[in-house]
Design an enzyme around this catalytic site. Structure first.
Site, short mmCIF file in Angstrom:
data_model
loop_
_atom_site.label_atom_id
_atom_site.label_comp_id
_atom_site.label_asym_id
_atom_site.label_seq_id
_atom_site.Cartn_x
_atom_site.Cartn_y
_atom_site.Cartn_z
N VAL A 128 -6.77 12.42 8.28
CA VAL A 128 -6.90 11.48 9.38
C VAL A 128 -6.77 10.06 8.84
O VAL A 128 -7.58 9.62 8.02
CB VAL A 128 -8.26 11.66 10.09
CG1 VAL A 128 -8.44 10.61 11.17
CG2 VAL A 128 -8.36 13.06 10.69
N GLN A 175 -8.94 0.51 11.36
CA GLN A 175 -8.51 -0.47 10.36
C GLN A 175 -8.43 -1.86 10.98
O GLN A 175 -7.51 -2.64 10.69
CB GLN A 175 -7.20 -0.02 9.70
CG GLN A 175 -7.30 1.36 9.09
CD GLN A 175 -6.07 1.87 8.35
OE1 GLN A 175 -6.09 2.94 7.78
NE2 GLN A 175 -5.00 1.10 8.33
N HIS A 212 -12.07 12.68 6.53
CA HIS A 212 -11.14 13.81 6.69
C HIS A 212 -9.86 13.45 5.95
O HIS A 212 -9.30 12.37 6.19
CB HIS A 212 -10.87 14.00 8.18
CG HIS A 212 -10.07 15.22 8.53
ND1 HIS A 212 -8.85 15.51 7.95
CD2 HIS A 212 -10.33 16.24 9.39
CE1 HIS A 212 -8.39 16.65 8.45
NE2 HIS A 212 -9.27 17.11 9.32
N ARG A 267 0.82 -1.22 0.00
CA ARG A 267 0.00 0.00 0.00
C ARG A 267 0.85 1.27 0.00
O ARG A 267 0.45 2.29 -0.54
CB ARG A 267 -0.96 -0.01 1.19
CG ARG A 267 -2.09 -1.03 1.06
CD ARG A 267 -3.34 -0.56 1.77
NE ARG A 267 -3.14 -0.23 3.16
CZ ARG A 267 -3.01 -1.12 4.14
NH1 ARG A 267 -3.07 -2.40 3.87
NH2 ARG A 267 -2.85 -0.75 5.39
N ALA A 273 -19.51 3.59 10.16
CA ALA A 273 -20.38 4.72 9.81
C ALA A 273 -21.11 4.43 8.50
O ALA A 273 -20.68 3.59 7.70
CB ALA A 273 -19.55 5.99 9.69
N THR A 282 -14.41 -0.40 12.77
CA THR A 282 -13.56 0.16 13.82
C THR A 282 -13.93 -0.54 15.12
O THR A 282 -15.10 -0.90 15.32
CB THR A 282 -13.83 1.67 13.94
OG1 THR A 282 -13.45 2.30 12.73
CG2 THR A 282 -13.07 2.30 15.10
N TYR A 285 0.18 4.62 -2.22
CA TYR A 285 0.07 6.00 -1.73
C TYR A 285 1.09 6.90 -2.42
O TYR A 285 0.81 8.07 -2.71
CB TYR A 285 0.23 6.04 -0.20
CG TYR A 285 -0.76 5.15 0.52
CD1 TYR A 285 -2.06 4.97 0.02
CD2 TYR A 285 -0.41 4.45 1.65
CE1 TYR A 285 -2.97 4.15 0.65
CE2 TYR A 285 -1.32 3.61 2.29
CZ TYR A 285 -2.59 3.46 1.78
OH TYR A 285 -3.49 2.63 2.39
N TYR A 335 -12.45 10.53 1.22
CA TYR A 335 -13.59 10.27 2.11
C TYR A 335 -13.20 10.68 3.53
O TYR A 335 -12.03 10.66 3.91
CB TYR A 335 -14.01 8.79 2.05
CG TYR A 335 -13.14 7.88 2.87
CD1 TYR A 335 -11.91 7.46 2.40
CD2 TYR A 335 -13.55 7.45 4.13
CE1 TYR A 335 -11.11 6.64 3.15
CE2 TYR A 335 -12.74 6.63 4.89
CZ TYR A 335 -11.53 6.23 4.40
OH TYR A 335 -10.73 5.42 5.15
#
Lengths: 89, 268
Positions: free
Chosen positions: B101, B170, B98, B70, B211, B239, B74, B96
């Site tokens: 964060v 995560q 913030h 990953r 969420a 989470t 990035y 997505y």
């Protein structure tokens, strides 16, 4: 497709609809003039069916790998004045 | 209103978690005024929504791949955004939640753009953490709240405080040292359970939280004993929230010093 996304945006941003009753949701769907199957998925609050009908899916979205002491960012703590970038106009 | 000519700039904005609910007026304005928009979002339907705001939305999703580190993904996210900034474009990176964060690429891209002399800034969004507080009813001010990335939490001996909340992010990838997987399984979470058992009883109630990404969804708030964590059905969006397991320990020495100050100083 645009009517469907427009409806979803409305459902997300309208205080009555976001947590509204099934009846209120059905009324909003009826007004939106969208495909009946998509409308039924929205009324049933079935994300799986909606994804299937729209040929979409949840995306892999993890934006961070666990940082260890070997990582280039491990010790990064921003300091005032350290990055003198201009502000956006 | 006319948009000023492009000279190369970068804005990384958050659009929140729930489609339609969380985007700020400023984030929307950055999207609409950009020359090109890059999207790092959690759902294909959200990408469709972004495409209604801008004609040139480029998904960052193809940069992920099973078996690919990953960190490399990035770095490539940074590269594709910076290439357009260097070409003189007004670039908006949409992420997505913030953008700052639990998100490496936006921070790195802004840092790099500024080093190269381009204007760059980050605009916050409503994060999953914010949704957690609202949906579960947690106020981090009442008992304190610790946040860790789940795998990093396992990799190092951290001094956690079981009298405060502990939030592990995560959790669906907990224990993946390779950073090449999209999920780990129960064997990895057995190790995590052993780590947590140093400080928490196995019957301590924990909460799996997710969420709502689409406005037809409800958040996932599933309570279970800590011992059931390895068997829980978890995704990358989940989470783990662990409520306090102990009372806060009174520091008599500090309290005495503060009381002494109160006595010695005039009342305001």
């Amino acid at each position: 497709m645009s009517h469907i996304v427009e409806l979803l945006e409305k459902l997300g941003s309208d205080a009555t609809l976001r947590h509204g009753s099934a009846e209120e949701l059905a009324q909003a769907v009826a007004k939106a003039q969208i495909d009946a199957a998509v409308g039924a998925a929205i009324i049933a609050r079935s994300t799986t069916t909606l994804h299937t009908l729209l040929r979409q899916e949840p995306l892999f979205h993890v934006q961070m790998a666990p940082l260890g002491e070997e990582s280039e960012n491990y010790d990064f703590i921003p300091k005032e004045g350290a990055v003198p970038g201009r502000e956006l106009k | 209103m006319s948009t000023p000519p492009s000279t190369g700039s970068l804005a990384c904005v958050g659009i929140g978690i729930t489609l339609g609910s969380h985007i700020s007026p400023l984030a929307r304005s950055y999207i609409e005024q950009a020359d090109v928009v890059f999207a790092g979002v959690a759902d294909g339907v959200v990408e469709l929504w972004l495409q209604r705001m801008h004609p040139d939305v480029r998904s960052l999703q193809p940069l992920y791949a099973h078996g690919k580190e990953r960190g490399q993904t990035y770095r490539e996210m940074v590269d594709v955004m910076l290439a357009e900034v260097r070409a003189g474009k007004r670039v908006c990176g949409v992420f997505y939640g913030h953008p700052g964060v639990f998100a490496q690429a936006p921070h790195k891209a802004i840092e790099q753009a500024r080093l190269e002399g381009f204007p760059a800034r980050m605009e916050p969004g409503i994060s999953s953490e914010d949704c957690l507080y609202a949906d579960v009813g947690i106020d981090p001010g009442t008992r304190g709240c610790q946040h860790y990335e789940a795998t990093q939490f396992m990799m190092y001996r951290r001094n956690i405080d079981p009298s405060a909340w502990l939030i592990l992010w995560q959790i669906g990838l907990a224990g993946d040292l390779t950073t090449r997987r999209f999920a780990t399984g129960s064997a990895y979470r057995e190790v995590l359970l052993d780590v947590l058992a140093r400080d928490y009883p196995l019957d301590h109630e924990v909460i799996v939280y997710r969420a709502a990404a689409l406005p037809i969804e409800s958040p996932r708030i599933e309570r279970m004993p800590l011992s059931q964590l390895p068997q829980a059905d978890l995704t990358m969006s989940d989470t783990l929230a662990i409520p306090p397991a102990r009372r806060m320990e009174i520091d008599q020495e500090v309290r005495a010093r503060l009381a002494q100050l109160d006595e010695s100083l005039p009342t305001v």
